[in-house]
Design a protein around this motif. Structure first.
Motif, PDB file in Angstrom:
ATOM      1  N   TRP A  30       0.808  -1.227   0.000  1.00  0.00           N
ATOM      2  CA  TRP A  30       0.000   0.000   0.000  1.00  0.00           C
ATOM      3  C   TRP A  30       0.842   1.278   0.000  1.00  0.00           C
ATOM      4  CZ3 TRP A  30       1.724   2.371   4.278  1.00  0.00           C
ATOM      5  CH2 TRP A  30       2.190   1.565   5.325  1.00  0.00           C
ATOM      6  N   CYS A  31       2.159   1.142   0.018  1.00  0.00           N
ATOM      7  CA  CYS A  31       3.070   2.285   0.166  1.00  0.00           C
ATOM      8  C   CYS A  31       3.495   2.816  -1.200  1.00  0.00           C
ATOM      9  CB  CYS A  31       4.273   1.823   0.990  1.00  0.00           C
ATOM     10  SG  CYS A  31       5.715   2.887   0.917  1.00  0.00           S
ATOM     11  N   GLY A  32       3.103   4.040  -1.531  1.00  0.00           N
ATOM     12  CA  GLY A  32       3.433   4.654  -2.820  1.00  0.00           C
ATOM     13  C   GLY A  32       4.928   4.739  -3.096  1.00  0.00           C
ATOM     14  N   PRO A  33       5.715   5.319  -2.177  1.00  0.00           N
ATOM     15  CA  PRO A  33       7.158   5.376  -2.414  1.00  0.00           C
ATOM     16  C   PRO A  33       7.788   3.979  -2.558  1.00  0.00           C
ATOM     17  CG  PRO A  33       6.545   6.950  -0.723  1.00  0.00           C
ATOM     18  CD  PRO A  33       5.317   6.116  -1.010  1.00  0.00           C
ATOM     19  N   CYS A  34       7.221   2.986  -1.865  1.00  0.00           N
ATOM     20  CA  CYS A  34       7.718   1.606  -1.990  1.00  0.00           C
ATOM     21  C   CYS A  34       7.503   1.105  -3.421  1.00  0.00           C
ATOM     22  CB  CYS A  34       6.998   0.666  -1.029  1.00  0.00           C
ATOM     23  SG  CYS A  34       7.222   1.060   0.717  1.00  0.00           S
TER      24      CYS A  34
END
Length: 105
Positions: A30-34
């Motif tokens: 769910w992590c955009g930068p990830c």
């Protein structure tokens, strides 16, 4: 060799017992930068086979590891050498910045 999926069960063997440096990416779906960092990490895994091992820890699935390494923000990337954390960063870095760290190991 693609990235190694790291869990509490294989972390000691794959990371702490590795005879080459290990890049460990703590991430979540769910992590955009990830999601931005993921393809960069995959590219490094392909290009640096034999020089560095690349592992990924999904913090939602391996909460114990995330707590053990005090992961408060993701993505967090650790670089292990001889079983110890040699370097780390939090957030997105481009490939050249990550390669600079790898080359310093």
């Amino acid at each position: 060799m693609a990235e190694v999926v790291l869990t509490a069960e294989n972390f000691k063997q794959e990371v702490l017992g590795s005879d080459i440096p290990v890049l460990v990416d703590f991430w979540a779906t769910w992590c955009g930068p990830c999601q931005m960092l993921g393809p960069v990490i995959s590219e490094i895994a392909e290009e640096c086979q034999g020089k560095i091992k690349v592992g990924k820890v999904n913090v939602d699935e391996a909460r114990d590891l995330a707590m053990e390494y005090d992961i408060e923000s993701i993505p967090t990337v650790f670089f292990f050498k001889e079983g110890k954390v040699a370097d780390s960063f939090v957030g997105y870095k481009d490939k050249s910045e990550i390669m600079t760290i790898i080359n310093s190991l």
